[in-house]
Design a protein around this motif. Structure first.
Motif, PDB file in Angstrom:
ATOM      1  N   ALA A 291     -15.771 -10.355   1.000  1.00  0.00           N
ATOM      2  CA  ALA A 291     -16.817 -10.713   1.969  1.00  0.00           C
ATOM      3  C   ALA A 291     -16.931  -9.615   3.022  1.00  0.00           C
ATOM      4  O   ALA A 291     -18.040  -9.226   3.403  1.00  0.00           O
ATOM      5  CB  ALA A 291     -16.494 -12.051   2.617  1.00  0.00           C
TER       6      ALA A 291
ATOM      7  N   LEU B 176     -16.075  -6.471   2.606  1.00  0.00           N
ATOM      8  CA  LEU B 176     -16.613  -5.262   1.969  1.00  0.00           C
ATOM      9  C   LEU B 176     -18.128  -5.372   1.809  1.00  0.00           C
ATOM     10  O   LEU B 176     -18.856  -4.402   1.994  1.00  0.00           O
ATOM     11  CB  LEU B 176     -15.944  -5.062   0.603  1.00  0.00           C
ATOM     12  CG  LEU B 176     -16.314  -3.769  -0.112  1.00  0.00           C
ATOM     13  CD1 LEU B 176     -15.925  -2.561   0.712  1.00  0.00           C
ATOM     14  CD2 LEU B 176     -15.650  -3.686  -1.464  1.00  0.00           C
ATOM     15  N   LYS B 177     -18.592  -6.593   1.492  1.00  0.00           N
ATOM     16  CA  LYS B 177     -20.038  -6.793   1.375  1.00  0.00           C
ATOM     17  C   LYS B 177     -20.733  -6.538   2.696  1.00  0.00           C
ATOM     18  O   LYS B 177     -21.802  -5.931   2.746  1.00  0.00           O
ATOM     19  CB  LYS B 177     -20.302  -8.247   0.964  1.00  0.00           C
ATOM     20  CG  LYS B 177     -20.322  -8.467  -0.497  1.00  0.00           C
ATOM     21  CD  LYS B 177     -20.921  -9.818  -0.697  1.00  0.00           C
ATOM     22  CE  LYS B 177     -20.637 -10.348  -2.044  1.00  0.00           C
ATOM     23  NZ  LYS B 177     -20.949 -11.771  -2.090  1.00  0.00           N
ATOM     24  N   GLU B 178     -20.082  -7.005   3.782  1.00  0.00           N
ATOM     25  CA  GLU B 178     -20.646  -6.786   5.117  1.00  0.00           C
ATOM     26  C   GLU B 178     -20.732  -5.284   5.398  1.00  0.00           C
ATOM     27  O   GLU B 178     -21.707  -4.803   5.956  1.00  0.00           O
ATOM     28  CB  GLU B 178     -19.742  -7.490   6.138  1.00  0.00           C
ATOM     29  CG  GLU B 178     -20.240  -7.455   7.553  1.00  0.00           C
ATOM     30  CD  GLU B 178     -21.354  -8.448   7.834  1.00  0.00           C
ATOM     31  OE1 GLU B 178     -21.562  -9.358   7.002  1.00  0.00           O
ATOM     32  OE2 GLU B 178     -22.006  -8.297   8.879  1.00  0.00           O
ATOM     33  N   MET B 179     -19.710  -4.547   4.925  1.00  0.00           N
ATOM     34  CA  MET B 179     -19.724  -3.097   5.145  1.00  0.00           C
ATOM     35  C   MET B 179     -20.854  -2.455   4.341  1.00  0.00           C
ATOM     36  O   MET B 179     -21.561  -1.587   4.839  1.00  0.00           O
ATOM     37  CB  MET B 179     -18.374  -2.512   4.739  1.00  0.00           C
ATOM     38  CG  MET B 179     -18.286  -1.030   4.957  1.00  0.00           C
ATOM     39  SD  MET B 179     -16.621  -0.449   4.690  1.00  0.00           S
ATOM     40  CE  MET B 179     -16.928   0.974   3.700  1.00  0.00           C
ATOM     41  N   PHE B 180     -21.038  -2.922   3.104  1.00  0.00           N
ATOM     42  CA  PHE B 180     -22.125  -2.376   2.287  1.00  0.00           C
ATOM     43  C   PHE B 180     -23.465  -2.704   2.921  1.00  0.00           C
ATOM     44  O   PHE B 180     -24.411  -1.923   2.856  1.00  0.00           O
ATOM     45  CB  PHE B 180     -22.053  -2.944   0.860  1.00  0.00           C
ATOM     46  CG  PHE B 180     -21.082  -2.198  -0.022  1.00  0.00           C
ATOM     47  CD1 PHE B 180     -20.268  -1.219   0.496  1.00  0.00           C
ATOM     48  CD2 PHE B 180     -21.006  -2.484  -1.376  1.00  0.00           C
ATOM     49  CE1 PHE B 180     -19.376  -0.529  -0.308  1.00  0.00           C
ATOM     50  CE2 PHE B 180     -20.119  -1.793  -2.202  1.00  0.00           C
ATOM     51  CZ  PHE B 180     -19.307  -0.816  -1.664  1.00  0.00           C
TER      52      PHE B 180
END
Lengths: 138, 338
Positions: free
Chosen positions: A89, A91-95
């Motif tokens: 979750a 990492l998705k926010e970072m993407f």
């Protein structure tokens, strides 16, 4: 490389060996079809996936990456996938901050859900293909 | 809030008293020529610099992997440095038992490498110096999240009426404060440094901008080496798995197509961005260490604040808070699954 590109998006999947990888094997033995650009990598548990693997896959040419494991609460190692959920979750926010949403997905697929596995990866494949075709036209 | 009204002499007296005991050290700043450096004191406070507006390295980097239980160390550092130390304690890189952390109100810093005139060594002079040299302030300091000395065991704060105050936050802090012979009083006035306001907009960028800013990167990995919390001995990027060399590099280019060299700049920085995301304190040591002056703090601070916000976490706020990636709640992040 260009030839490869025309075949369709390439997706790298990290699948937990107790649930999702079993589901993908079952999909195979049931003769279900899913797009050929999907490469599944077996990992002992979805929490084994260091986000560095995902970033490496994306930056080295994969169009999409999915991380898949057992449903929360059903982990073979009791709590592994709760950690996965937090890590992926984030990492998705970072993407999202890098305007790369949609390149990374997180699925929960149990060993019995071959149909669900095929549906999930096919949907992801189609989304990425549409996005790329739209990009080509522009 | 209960605290003690102190001044420089009283504080130095207490520090000297602390050094009199055998096996007790002080880690702080010292003057050297016209410059300032981190210094470890054993017997005297020669050239001790209590308050200075210069930043070169984050002191936590130098203090990492100290596991001694017999030696007591008093750390007198900036809030960002104390916050890094708190994070390193959580990551088992520092033994908390022997150390007492003392954070000082920080009005912002200028780069030690920049040109400067004179060296203020008084908290209020330092504050005035930073107001005068606002343009020269490091970018990381202009957007600092916590410049108040409210972290660690003890805080030295500047009051609005130009007096210095010490506030204990833990038992260790109280024990040290007891050595300053001043009666405790209730603090009523206002502080010189207020709480910092947060950015309303979450950080956002795109791969193109990131990539073009990194085209200056020479992959010296100084940013990693100078990062206080990037502590892994076996870093992923030490071997050639992630940054291939030789034949492996040729193979990769043949497989992948035309590529910029040195290969793997975005990979290195993105993996580092993620790995330090929950523990980054935004001190700007990476940017300070960068020989190419790439604005790294912008990315590290932006991403880490965005990712810490997801779990209502703030790095270095409290030793008792657990780093979000090392814990979980069963019922959370319902929309994480696709």
């Amino acid at each position: 490389m260009e030839e490869n590109r025309d075949k369709g998006p390439e997706i790298v999947g990290f699948a937990c060996s107790y649930c999702t990888f079993k589901a993908s094997e079952m999909a195979g033995s049931l003769r279900m079809k899913y797009p050929e650009g999907i490469r599944v990598i077996q990992v002992p548990c979805s929490s084994r996936v260091d986000p560095a693997f995902v970033i490496k896959a994306i930056l080295e040419g994969a169009d999409g990456v999915f991380v898949a494991g057992c449903h929360p609460g059903d982990c073979h190692f009791i709590k592994g996938n709760f950690f996965t959920r937090r890590k992926i979750a984030a990492l998705k926010e970072m993407f999202k901050a890098f305007s790369m949403d949609g390149r990374l997905k997180l699925f929960w697929v149990s060993a019995a859900e071959a149909r669900r596995f095929v549906d999930k990866v096919t949907t992801m494949y189609k989304e990425l293909k549409e996005e790329r075709d739209a990009g080509k036209k522009n | 809030m209960q605290g003690k009204r102190i001044d420089r002499e009283k504080l130095e007296g207490a520090l000297k008293g602390f050094l009199k005991e055998p096996g007790q050290l002080i880690f702080g700043f010292g003057r050297k020529g016209g410059l300032v450096t981190h210094r470890m004191y054993r017997d005297d406070l020669h050239g001790f610099s209590m308050f200075n507006p210069y930043f070169s390295i984050n002191g936590a980097t130098l203090f990492r992997r100290v596991f001694s239980k017999d030696v007591k160390v008093l750390l007198m550092l900036r809030p960002c440095e104390i916050r890094s130390i708190v994070e390193l304690i959580k990551l088992n890189q520092i033994e908390p038992e022997g150390i007492t952390t003392l954070s000082i109100d920080c009005p912002g810093t200028v780069s030690l490498g920049a040109e400067r005139d004179g060296l203020p060594d008084d908290p209020f002079e330092a504050k005035d110096y930073m107001v005068e040299h606002r343009d020269g302030m490091r970018w990381a300091c202009t957007v600092c999240r916590e410049r108040r000395g409210v972290v660690g065991d003890l805080g030295i704060r500047m009051a609005g009426d130009k007096s210095l105050w010490a506030f204990p936050y833990t038992e260790k802090g109280k024990a040290f404060l007891a050595t300053i012979e001043v009666p405790e009083e209730e603090f009523k006035g206002g502080f010189l440094l207020g709480e910092d306001k947060k950015d309303a907009e979450p950080f956002a960028t795109d791969m193109g901008t990131f990539s073009s800013e990194l085209s200056r990167c020479i992959l010296c990995k100084n940013c990693r080496d100078m990062c206080p919390i990037c502590y892994c001995i076996d870093c992923l990027f030490n071997g050639d798995e992630y940054l291939p060399k030789g034949d492996a590099l040729l193979n990769k280019i043949i497989r992948k197509g035309t590529d910029d060299l040195p290969e793997g700049r975005e990979l290195f920085h993105m993996v580092r961005l993620y790995h330090v995301s929950q523990t980054c304190v935004g001190c700007g040591a990476c940017e300070e260490a960068c020989p190419q002056k790439i604005p790294l703090t912008k990315y590290f601070k932006g991403i880490s604040e965005r990712l810490q916000g997801m779990f209502s976490y703030m790095s270095g706020r409290d030793v008792k808070e657990i780093i979000p990636y090392l814990t979980f709640k069963e019922d959370e992040l319902k929309d994480a699954e696709d």
